[in-house]
Write an enzyme that holds these catalytic residues in place. Structure first.
Site, PDB file in Angstrom:
ATOM      1  N   ARG A 108      87.492  -4.438  40.127  1.00 57.36           N
ATOM      2  CA  ARG A 108      86.399  -4.399  39.138  1.00 57.36           C
ATOM      3  C   ARG A 108      85.006  -4.523  39.744  1.00 57.36           C
ATOM      4  NH1 ARG A 108      90.219  -7.514  36.281  1.00 57.36           N
ATOM      5  NH2 ARG A 108      91.181  -6.307  34.623  1.00 57.36           N
ATOM      6  N   LYS A 130      74.071   6.808  41.865  1.00 51.03           N
ATOM      7  CA  LYS A 130      75.134   7.686  41.351  1.00 51.03           C
ATOM      8  C   LYS A 130      76.258   7.713  42.364  1.00 51.03           C
ATOM      9  CE  LYS A 130      72.714  11.176  38.574  1.00 51.03           C
ATOM     10  NZ  LYS A 130      72.289  12.602  38.568  1.00 51.03           N
ATOM     11  N   GLU A 172      65.785  19.180  49.561  1.00 52.54           N
ATOM     12  CA  GLU A 172      65.627  18.068  48.606  1.00 52.54           C
ATOM     13  C   GLU A 172      64.233  17.453  48.721  1.00 52.54           C
ATOM     14  OE1 GLU A 172      67.646  17.457  46.234  1.00 52.54           O
ATOM     15  OE2 GLU A 172      69.649  18.092  46.848  1.00 52.54           O
ATOM     16  N   HIS A 235      69.223  22.725  40.894  1.00 53.45           N
ATOM     17  CA  HIS A 235      70.603  22.368  41.194  1.00 53.45           C
ATOM     18  C   HIS A 235      71.632  23.088  40.331  1.00 53.45           C
ATOM     19  CE1 HIS A 235      68.783  19.436  43.722  1.00 53.45           C
ATOM     20  NE2 HIS A 235      69.918  18.840  44.015  1.00 53.45           N
ATOM     21  N   HIS A 239      74.494  25.021  42.071  1.00 56.04           N
ATOM     22  CA  HIS A 239      75.905  24.730  41.851  1.00 56.04           C
ATOM     23  C   HIS A 239      76.697  26.016  41.642  1.00 56.04           C
ATOM     24  CE1 HIS A 239      79.390  22.479  40.666  1.00 56.04           C
ATOM     25  NE2 HIS A 239      79.504  23.280  39.620  1.00 56.04           N
TER      26      HIS A 239
HETATM   27  N1  GLY Z   1      70.633  13.816  42.855  1.00 53.18           N
HETATM   28  C1  GLY Z   1      70.046  13.682  41.585  1.00 53.18           C
HETATM   29  C2  GLY Z   1      70.089  12.287  41.067  1.00 53.18           C
HETATM   30  O1  GLY Z   1      70.433  11.366  41.773  1.00 53.18           O
HETATM   31  O2  GLY Z   1      69.781  12.086  39.926  1.00 53.18           O
END
Ligand code: GLY
Length: 372
Positions: A108, A130, A172, A235, A239
């Site tokens: 967890r 993320k 980027e 992006h 993609h």
């Molecule tokens: N790579 C885009 C973000 O982290 O939102």
């Protein structure tokens, strides 16, 4: 010694830019540390990683799977890792995505941090919380928002990156400049690929500027409810390119995506020709091939490359016919919305381009990031 971070995101995640040796010692907590990395990074940075137990993941997008996650859970169980164990992901975007996801879910959730070893990971992938893996060919379908305790970005670690992977990170950086930093854009224009490779001091400043753009946005919109979508500029198209061709890595495809969006914005009257030329010119000067690697029409049959549950429905992100046709068809309004960003603080005089429209998919796509 505790160093001052360059950025602190939501008072939870510190981002350091500087020499990894000192920074890592200061950033790591007391206690057991397990490193998640790949074989190349382990070899290249052996002295740095020697003090820690290490778990390896495979290289490339094919390793960013639930299977890899399951294997890492089992290895952690074998090691007797518990809630007090700290996970340190050391590598490019694939390693940090997987390590962050494993750390956030094992028992967890364990504390974790990253050493980002590619330019793409330093200016984008490792920062912002993320974490995730691909499922059934769909990008980043399982994952979570969880901030690392820290991210260390050492520009000196980039000297082992092949040119192609280094360039991927520059895409980027250009994206960050277009979103919110006209000075960064101008600095990139004044520089060159060779100069950036050979001038670590200058590179350090530019990396810091690019991270600032991301840290500011994530600070305001951690869970991508609105403004964070800006970070997906180019992006959605990238993609589609990555799904339809193996020829380009993520950063290369992002460069094409940015150029296509600039062209579309020009055609819609949202960007004047000179600004569009500046964007395309910078990408070309950095060495990007801006020709999509296939005929868009050949891709239309495979339009359902990306599905996401979005506001209760699945959406396919992009119907690659051509940028012009796309603008001229039913997608026109979506594109218009997606391109508009009134009050942009970006490139002076530029009405900046935004992320995919509401309901459109927002994939991080393939991360490049392999060292030599
Ligand atoms: N790579 C885009 C973000 O982290 O939102």
């Amino acid at each position: 010694m505790r160093m001052k971070p360059a950025f602190e995101i939501r008072e939870r995640s510190r981002v350091y830019v500087g020499p990894v040796g000192d920074l890592l010692t200061g950033a790591l907590p007391e206690g057991r540390v397990v490193v998640v990395t790949d074989a190349t990074v382990e070899r290249l940075f052996a002295p740095l990683l020697a003090p820690y137990e290490r778990l390896l993941v495979g290289q490339g997008e094919a390793s960013k799977t639930l299977r890899t996650v399951g294997e890492l859970y089992e290895r952690l169980i074998d090691l007797g890792a518990d809630r007090s164990t700290f996970i340190l992901g050391v590598g490019g975007g694939i390693v940090t995505d997987v390590a962050g996801f494993v750390a956030s879910t094992y028992m967890r959730g364990l504390r974790f941090g990253f050493v980002a070893t590619t330019l793409l990971a330093q200016v984008d992938a490792s920062v912002g919380g993320k974490n995730g893996v691909n499922v059934a060919g769909y990008k980043n379908m399982a994952g979570c928002f969880a901030q690392p305790d820290f991210v260390v970005c050492d520009p000196a670690m980039l000297c082992t990156l092949p040119d192609r992977e280094f360039r991927a990170g520059l895409a980027e950086m250009v994206k960050a400049a277009l979103i919110a930093d006209g000075d960064l854009f101008a600095a990139l224009e004044r520089s060159s690929f060779a100069a950036l490779r050979e001038a670590p001091e200058q590179l350090r400043d530019l990396i810091t500027a690019a991270i600032r753009v991301k840290a500011d946005i994530v600070g305001r919109d951690e869970r991508e409810r609105g403004e964070r979508r800006k970070l997906n500029l180019g992006h959605t198209l990238a993609h589609a390119i990555e799904k339809c061709s193996d020829r380009m890595n993520h950063g290369e495809a992002v460069a094409v995506g940015i150029a296509l969006m600039a062209g579309a914005a020009r055609r819609l009257g949202l960007l004047d020709a000179a600004q569009c030329d500046r964007i395309v010119g910078l990408l070309e000067r950095l060495g990007f091939d801006l020709q999509p690697p296939f005929l868009w029409s050949g891709c239309s049959a495979r339009r359902d490359t990306t599905r996401r549950a979005s506001r209760g429905r699945s959406t396919s992100c992009f119907r690659p016919v051509s940028a012009t046709a796309w603008c001229a068809t039913s997608r026109r309004r979506s594109l218009r919305r997606s391109l508009r960003m009134p009050g942009s603080e970006g490139l002076p005089g530029l009405r900046s381009m935004d992320a995919p429209a509401r309901g459109a998919s927002r994939n991080k796509g393939k991360r490049s990031g392999r060292h030599a």
